[in-house]
Scaffold this motif. Sequence first.
Motif, PDB file in Angstrom:
ATOM      1  N   LEU A  15      -6.697   2.374   5.588  1.00  0.00           N
ATOM      2  CA  LEU A  15      -5.407   1.681   5.612  1.00  0.00           C
ATOM      3  C   LEU A  15      -5.531   0.363   6.364  1.00  0.00           C
ATOM      4  CD1 LEU A  15      -2.417   1.683   4.953  1.00  0.00           C
ATOM      5  CD2 LEU A  15      -2.005   3.138   6.940  1.00  0.00           C
ATOM      6  N   LYS A  16      -6.246   0.402   7.486  1.00  0.00           N
ATOM      7  CA  LYS A  16      -6.388  -0.796   8.309  1.00  0.00           C
ATOM      8  C   LYS A  16      -7.027  -1.917   7.493  1.00  0.00           C
ATOM      9  CE  LYS A  16      -6.700  -2.233  12.806  1.00  0.00           C
ATOM     10  NZ  LYS A  16      -6.694  -1.851  14.200  1.00  0.00           N
ATOM     11  N   VAL A  62       0.832  -1.201   0.000  1.00  0.00           N
ATOM     12  CA  VAL A  62       0.000   0.000   0.000  1.00  0.00           C
ATOM     13  C   VAL A  62       0.870   1.256   0.000  1.00  0.00           C
ATOM     14  CG1 VAL A  62      -1.678   1.328   1.362  1.00  0.00           C
ATOM     15  CG2 VAL A  62      -1.946  -1.144   1.102  1.00  0.00           C
ATOM     16  N   VAL A 106       0.475   5.502   0.568  1.00  0.00           N
ATOM     17  CA  VAL A 106      -0.386   6.644   0.852  1.00  0.00           C
ATOM     18  C   VAL A 106       0.241   7.842   0.141  1.00  0.00           C
ATOM     19  CG1 VAL A 106      -1.540   8.035   2.585  1.00  0.00           C
ATOM     20  CG2 VAL A 106      -0.981   5.643   3.071  1.00  0.00           C
ATOM     21  N   MET A 133       5.933  -0.598   7.927  1.00  0.00           N
ATOM     22  CA  MET A 133       5.676   0.709   7.332  1.00  0.00           C
ATOM     23  C   MET A 133       7.012   1.349   6.967  1.00  0.00           C
ATOM     24  SD  MET A 133       2.834   2.239   9.881  1.00  0.00           S
ATOM     25  CE  MET A 133       1.111   1.736   9.817  1.00  0.00           C
ATOM     26  N   THR A 151      -6.922  -2.551   4.392  1.00  0.00           N
ATOM     27  CA  THR A 151      -6.131  -3.130   3.303  1.00  0.00           C
ATOM     28  C   THR A 151      -5.297  -4.322   3.768  1.00  0.00           C
ATOM     29  OG1 THR A 151      -4.216  -1.727   3.728  1.00  0.00           O
ATOM     30  CG2 THR A 151      -5.836  -0.892   2.155  1.00  0.00           C
ATOM     31  N   ILE A 182      -3.628   4.718  -1.683  1.00  0.00           N
ATOM     32  CA  ILE A 182      -4.658   5.493  -0.991  1.00  0.00           C
ATOM     33  C   ILE A 182      -4.351   6.965  -1.239  1.00  0.00           C
ATOM     34  CG2 ILE A 182      -5.637   6.074   1.267  1.00  0.00           C
ATOM     35  CD1 ILE A 182      -4.845   3.277   2.200  1.00  0.00           C
ATOM     36  N   ALA A 190       5.077   5.496   2.298  1.00  0.00           N
ATOM     37  CA  ALA A 190       4.669   6.900   2.193  1.00  0.00           C
ATOM     38  C   ALA A 190       5.940   7.721   2.050  1.00  0.00           C
ATOM     39  CB  ALA A 190       3.886   7.314   3.435  1.00  0.00           C
ATOM     40  N   VAL A 246      -7.592   8.404   6.922  1.00  0.00           N
ATOM     41  CA  VAL A 246      -6.786   7.343   6.311  1.00  0.00           C
ATOM     42  C   VAL A 246      -6.775   6.066   7.156  1.00  0.00           C
ATOM     43  CG1 VAL A 246      -4.496   6.722   5.452  1.00  0.00           C
ATOM     44  CG2 VAL A 246      -5.339   9.061   5.165  1.00  0.00           C
ATOM     45  N   LEU A 259       1.853   9.270  10.283  1.00  0.00           N
ATOM     46  CA  LEU A 259       2.090   7.840  10.121  1.00  0.00           C
ATOM     47  C   LEU A 259       2.747   7.190  11.352  1.00  0.00           C
ATOM     48  CD1 LEU A 259       1.579   5.529   8.175  1.00  0.00           C
ATOM     49  CD2 LEU A 259       3.797   5.975   7.119  1.00  0.00           C
ATOM     50  N   THR A 267       3.501  -0.756   3.923  1.00  0.00           N
ATOM     51  CA  THR A 267       2.849   0.531   3.707  1.00  0.00           C
ATOM     52  C   THR A 267       3.947   1.528   3.408  1.00  0.00           C
ATOM     53  OG1 THR A 267       1.137  -0.059   5.293  1.00  0.00           O
ATOM     54  CG2 THR A 267       1.335   2.275   4.712  1.00  0.00           C
ATOM     55  N   ALA A 304      -2.238  -4.313   4.692  1.00  0.00           N
ATOM     56  CA  ALA A 304      -1.021  -4.180   3.893  1.00  0.00           C
ATOM     57  C   ALA A 304       0.141  -4.977   4.473  1.00  0.00           C
ATOM     58  CB  ALA A 304      -0.635  -2.704   3.828  1.00  0.00           C
TER      59      ALA A 304
END
Lengths: 289, 367
Positions: free
Chosen positions: B86-87, B6, B8, B156, B89, B41, B96, B82, B106, B94, B91
């Motif tokens: 996001l949750k 994912v 963002v 992340m 998905t 996203i 960004a 978000v 984040l 993640t 992922a």
Amino acid sequence: MRLAVCLSLVPDPATIDVDPLTGEIDADRTLYIMDPADAAALELALRLRGEGDTVIALTVGPAAAEPVLREALAAGADGALRLWDESRSATKPAVTSLLLATALRNEGLPDLVFCGWRSLARGSGKIPALLGEYLDWPVVTDIARLEIQAARVHFHRRLARGDRSEGEVTMPAVLAIAADGVRLRYASLPQLMQACRTAIPMRDLPDLGLSPLDLSFPASTVHAVTPPRPRPRTIFIPDSSLSPHERIGQILSAGAAPKSNTVLEGSPDEVADAIIAFLQARGFLEQPA
Amino acid sequence: MAAPVVVVAETIYGGLTPASLECVEEARDVAESLATAVHVILPGHQTAALADELAAHGADRVTVIEHQALAQFSADGWLAAVAPVLKETRAVFTLAPDSGYGRSWLPRLSARWRIPLASACIRVKVTDEGYPEVFRVSHDGKLHERQIWARGTAVMVMLWPGVRGVGPALPGRPASVTVVEPELDPATFRDRTLRTVPPDPHDVDLTEAERIVSGGLGVGGPEGMALLQQLADELEAALGGTRVVADRGWLAADRFIGTTGKIVAPKLYLALGVSGAGQHVAGITGSETVIAVNTDRTAPLLKLADLGVVGDLHAVVPVLIRKLRTLRQAAQAAPAVRPALLDPVIRTPVAAAAGRPRDASAREALP
Ligand SMILES: Cc1cc2nc3c(=O)[nH]c(=O)nc-3n(C[C@H](O)[C@H](O)[C@H](O)COP(=O)(O)OP(=O)(O)OC[C@H]3O[C@@H](n4cnc5c(N)ncnc54)[C@H](O)[C@@H]3O)c2cc1C
């Protein structure tokens, strides 16, 4: 108003000597300084302090980190507090933030907490937001300038490549400062001597009412530390059929290599045209219709 | 279906930031090695039209989070909007951009969800054995760290802008686009952005400048620097120079470039009358495109430049300025087609703004 500033003692990058094979830092050569972003945060807090306001400096670190607090006291901070978990040799951002948030709660919450936007050490840049999370406060990052207006902080925020945004945040708040030009004021000799004599209070886990379990976070492994090796960059190469001039076509075909090197000679008129066509081909000027 | 990678994404002035496209392309590489999809996203207001561009750089799915309260950034707003998307998905990665905006929200989710977050990353991948792996910079770029996690750990990652670079788009690449319209109450946002302002080339720090016109001793004096300032204005560039020029007082002391001055990394570095001494060149190696004008064909900078011009700057620059002005006036007479503006913003045209895709118009949020 009560202001708190989070400071860290970091290796001065100018003194970092990395072994090209092992990636290890030569510890004997490394000098430690107050992180420059933290120093700017402290300076802005000191400038903001008015009649009856206080500025308290905090750091998370072993006794060897005390000089950063003495420097803050010498510059005019009203108090200093060191936090540490004696069972550790280093902390992660989550631990640092949790220790700071707990100490701030125990000592009486301030109105604003100032941090540097990113340290010159491992430089996660996460501490301001994590601190905001543990305090349940709003967070603003990358602040270049700030002002208090009617119980709100009005700020200028640094974006990529020189863009700026302006905004506001309610108090209390965590503010991460990225004020490049701001230097910490010089301390006078009497202030320095006074700061050297001051005993700096320390809080460990039991003092803070924390158990080691509170500080266990998911494990990650730093597998290797190496000297920097730049990664190859993807670059956009414009389609040479777009190019108006034959000459520029040549430049572009050479442009397929990472760096072209074309050297031209001609009348001012010709070379000016060539420069403009080159700027157009590289997208710095709009293509003619 | 396998858990997606994912991203963002972020916007500025109604367009995607280059850093966001870098994340999408990096995510594409990771997703391919995991045989999974890239799900982007995109929070904002009236940004749905950007989904095609995300697809062209590698998105398979785009979830647009649409709300008027997201027209300008708010960390509280982003958390509210978000986090639920996001949750859902689930992922594995993640991604960004490592931007001020990203750093303000984040990390909070990483703490809330106990998902590790690595920042200042320059590369993300999955090892042959299936472990998530990142490379990040530390100690002011003096070190790179390689960090890995147990197989299957969700991670992340904040990607350092400008390292990967953006590759060519594949127009027409399909993606499935969903628009969600959450209920948000902007009155509950404790922080908010009022307006975004473009850099002013006259006072932008050289280290942040996208374009730099730089003068060396060859400019001959303050009048020569003034001529370069005109050229810089025409190109919307910041003015810099060599140390000897600053030492002679032809240039402000905080605007010389090199090992003892500013280390710069602009997209365009246009040097006039600069020889290319080692101490100067060390400060410009991050420049993407270098153009140099010098009377001396053996000047080292001519060899380093993408385009070198052997010539007298005092003859070339006035002609160049004249031609750039003519071009600008022609462009103003027949304005180039620009993508429709997607932010609710007022545009105040600035004369010098013409001829540049991301123009320097002041843009402000409507009250
Ligand atoms: C310890 C130390 C640190 C230093 N740090 C820095 C630093 O950080 N940054 C820095 O810039 N310098 C630094 N210097 C100075 C550096 O070594 C060079 O002296 C300096 O960069 C040269 O500047 P210049 O190119 O403007 O001048 P010159 O080297 O004199 O070059 C002028 C150039 O202009 C050309 N020219 C002349 N007339 C024209 C014309 N009409 N049209 C076109 N071209 C023309 C000439 O052919 C020549 O190539 C440092 C020096 C030392 C010793």
